[in-house]
Structures are given as structure tokens and as C-alpha cells.
Design a protein around this motif. Sequence first.
Motif, mmCIF file in Angstrom:
data_model
loop_
_atom_site.group_PDB
_atom_site.id
_atom_site.type_symbol
_atom_site.label_atom_id
_atom_site.label_comp_id
_atom_site.label_asym_id
_atom_site.label_seq_id
_atom_site.Cartn_x
_atom_site.Cartn_y
_atom_site.Cartn_z
ATOM 1 N N MET A 291 36.119 61.405 38.400
ATOM 2 C CA MET A 291 36.600 60.092 37.923
ATOM 3 C C MET A 291 36.281 59.406 36.609
ATOM 4 N N LEU A 295 39.441 58.445 34.108
ATOM 5 C CA LEU A 295 38.964 56.673 33.422
ATOM 6 C C LEU A 295 39.076 56.333 32.205
ATOM 7 N N GLN A 323 33.273 49.503 40.647
ATOM 8 C CA GLN A 323 32.096 50.521 41.689
ATOM 9 C C GLN A 323 30.820 50.806 41.880
ATOM 10 N N TYR A 358 40.779 59.081 45.185
ATOM 11 C CA TYR A 358 41.246 60.200 44.542
ATOM 12 C C TYR A 358 43.035 60.213 44.811
ATOM 13 N N SER A 361 44.465 57.486 43.475
ATOM 14 C CA SER A 361 44.507 57.636 41.667
ATOM 15 C C SER A 361 45.358 58.487 41.847
ATOM 16 N N MET A 365 48.216 54.229 38.345
ATOM 17 C CA MET A 365 47.518 54.351 37.355
ATOM 18 C C MET A 365 47.913 53.741 35.656
ATOM 19 N N HIS A 370 45.191 48.584 38.671
ATOM 20 C CA HIS A 370 44.753 49.822 39.597
ATOM 21 C C HIS A 370 43.238 50.738 39.928
ATOM 22 N N LEU A 371 42.832 50.935 38.147
ATOM 23 C CA LEU A 371 41.790 52.220 38.318
ATOM 24 C C LEU A 371 40.602 50.745 38.218
ATOM 25 N N VAL A 374 40.925 52.278 42.015
ATOM 26 C CA VAL A 374 40.474 53.085 42.503
ATOM 27 C C VAL A 374 38.971 53.456 42.058
ATOM 28 N N LYS A 447 46.316 63.530 36.562
ATOM 29 C CA LYS A 447 45.923 63.883 37.582
ATOM 30 C C LYS A 447 46.342 65.171 38.691
ATOM 31 N N MET A 450 42.331 64.488 38.996
ATOM 32 C CA MET A 450 42.196 64.018 39.730
ATOM 33 C C MET A 450 41.958 64.241 40.891
#
Length: 494
Positions: A291, A295, A323, A358, A361, A365, A370-371, A374, A447, A450
Motif C-alpha cells: 500500500m 497510494l 492510517q 486491499y 482499493s 481508487m 477513497h484512498l 483504504v 491494481k 494491490m
Amino acid sequence: MSHAPARSVVAGTSAPPRANAVVAVLALAGIVVSLMQTLVIPIVPELPQLLHASSSNTVWAVTATLLAASVATPVVGRLGDMVGKRRMMLTSIVLLVAGSVVCALADSLVPMIVGRTLQGLAAAVVPLGISIMRDTLPADRLAGATALMSASLGVGGALGLPAAAFIADHWNWHILFWASAGLGVLSLMLVLLVIPRSDVRTGGRFDLVGSLGLSAGLVSLLLAVSKGGDWGWTSAPTLGLGAAAVVVLLAWGWWELRTRQPLVDLRTTARRQVLFTNLASVALGFSMFAMSLVLPQLLQLPTQTGYGLGKSMLTVGLVLAPQGLVMMAMSAVSAGITKAKGPKVTLLIGALIVAFGYGLSLLLMSEVWHLVLVACVIGGGVGFTYGALPALIMGAVDPSQTGAANSLNTLMRSLGTSFASAIAGVILAQMTTSFGGHALPSENGFKVVMAIGAGAALLAFLIATFIPGRRTAVQLATAAETRAQAPTQAADAS
């Protein structure tokens, strides 16, 4: 040849620990040390100009820290068991301060690499802190404290990125290292004032041959993994270092099984609980770092690509910062589940949460929020897993081996992050799209990385199912205390 471990000194401390203060000071020290992971990220693109060197050479400012940490973690952990964990923690923090000052005064590449190496040598502070907690805290506080200390690895990295980006944007880049030196001095003084001396030690003779062998093997392996993308995966340096790593580590294992007081007790690491916990740690280290590679790039790529968000490095830091806070909060929840159901259950839950993050995600994205979501979901899962790992390790080893065992587990996570960086780098270099005459990583490439991160988390879940049955943190601590007191009771009886 006898393989009996050196007899440990009776468990105890030089003064009754103040539990809350001990936990706070050790967690702060762990966060300060983990800041070194992200300290230079905001200035990496500018390092060639700042240090008057090529970009291929300035990357050693990052690589040197990784290599030093991999060497120091198992060696310092073993020395902590032998001569005192508090003493080795203080030594590690002094090295961090020294490295920060060297970097703060640097204007060329060589002193910067020296300073970053010294900073990397402080990496064992987190496993040492977990081991000190085992020696000094009451059993009912152990699960929550070790979960918080373990999570500090990720918390410092997440919180450090926005702070470092803000400082780099507004002041001279040397301020980054003066700030880290100041934080190091603060941690040093607090450890001196608050952390009691533990009497749980093995004594004995240090395995110099084993330390040199492990260091040579790890450096060869990590150089091959971290530089293979630049050198070419089939180039002579990459293949040569990979082969050297295999030969040296096999010879090291042969030596460790035959020496009286090994650096790493391979018979202990072969125990089912320790073995599968360490294997799960490699997968989790891989999953967590995937990640961190994706990101920031998604956030910074131009919006004209159709999937990039065109944000600054400071915004990247602010997106990833929550996070760290979630990780810290989840460490308390993790401790509650560990107390009630055992650390194995906590690890299984955490691995599934990471895999779910994951999976999320792959659908979300396209927006900043969104991020953020995630990152927070994955961070929450990492908080669970990193809280459970030290409990599983400490439940299977003697108190006199705690430092070495926790340090080896930390090293396993670091190996996972190194493999993640190498594999993700290959994927993103191969799956590209053309933009403005340049090849950029494609959306499908992100993708795929992830998806592999999700697979690594599910692999960690599968491995964790082989860990022996449920024991709560209180039971683990009680069993450890019983093992520590057994030699004394036998001596009293005689």
C-alpha cells in the motif's frame, strides 16, 4: 557439543515500574525510531542536487538505512538479552542522535550515507521495548502495551511523512535531521529517567562468528532484492549476491546449530508457534508495504492520466497520516481480543481486515477520500496483526531469549517489505502507459500490486491457522513468569 542455554538471572527490576509512564516512554521511543523510515522521502527527488551526486548514488541514503537496520536488529536484540535491554536501547538511541547530527551537518553524499547508516542501527529499539515490557509490566498490562509498541513501527512512519513534507516545504532540509536529533535526545532522557533496569539476562559470550555470518548473508540478500531492478535481475551483481546470500546463510545456519551460545537459537525458532508466526510476519510485512508503494504514486500522478490525483507530497502525507492514528487505536482493540481469545485469533482477524482493505482499493481508487478509507482499513488490520505477533513470540520463548526472538520477528517483517518493494517495482515498471513522452505506471499495474497485497494478507491468514491453539495474553505472561522463576525455586528447594 552441549547446546544448553546460558542460565538467566532471576527476573526482576531495579525499581518498581510505573506502568503508564513505562508504556508511554517506550512507545515514544519506538515512534521516533520509526520516523527514520519516512524522514527523507520528501527530499529524495532533490537529493542529487542537494548532495552534488547522481540519482543512482543518492538512493544509498535510503538503502543504507535498510541494510543497517537488518544487520542491527538481530545483533542488538541478542546483546540486549546478554548485557541488558535498557542498556542496548540507550546505545541505539545514542546512535540515532549521532546519525541525525551527521546528516544535519552533511552537504555531500558520503557523510549523508554515514549518518543514515547510524540511524538505521537504531532499528532494534522496538523489539527491545517489547522485551522490556515483558520484564517490567504486570501480566494484565502486557497485551495492550506490546500491541502499542509493535504498532509504533507503522505509526511513526505514517505520522512522520506529513511532518517531514511540511518541514521540507517551508525550511532548509537540514532542519529535518536537527528535528530528529532533538526527538532522539528527548527519548534518551526519558528512557534514562523512567525505564527501570531489568535483571533478566543470559550473560555468556557473544557469537561474533554468527553475527558476522548473518550480517553478510542479509546484506547480500537485501542488496540483490533492493537493487535488482536497477542492476537487472539477471545481471552478474544480482545473481552473484543472491547466490552468496544462499551459501552464507546456509553456512551460518550450520554454525548456529553447533555453537554453544548461538546468536539465534534455531531450535527455538523451529518451534511451531515461533516458525509460523515468523512466516506470517514476512507475508504481513509484504502486505503492509504494498500500500505504501501504490497510494503515494496514485496521489501524485497527473490528473490527465485519468487515474492520478495530482496532489503534492504534503497532501500524500496528510492522506496517510490517519492510517497511523487508526493503527494506534486498533492496538487497544487488538489487546482486548488477545486477552479474551488469544493472539492467534487476533492475528487471523487482522489478516482478514488487511485483505478486505486491499479488496476495497480495487473498487475505490478515484477520489482522495477513497484512498484515506483504504489506508485506514489496512492500517486497522495492521494494528491488529502487529499487536498479536509479539504475544505469540513471547508465549513460545524463555524470558532470557525475548530480545533475540522479538528482533528476529521484526527482521522477518522487514524482509517482507523488501520483497514487496522489489516485486511491486518490477510490476509497475512493466505495466506502464505513455504520458507526455514518459512511461508511467498504469492503473492496471497499481491494481495488480494491490491484488498481490490482498493475496499476501490471505497467505498470512492461511499460515496463521497452523499456529498452535488458543492461549490468552495473561496465560502467556503467567507461563513465562513461571519459567523464569523455575531455576530459583529449584535452587531454594535444594
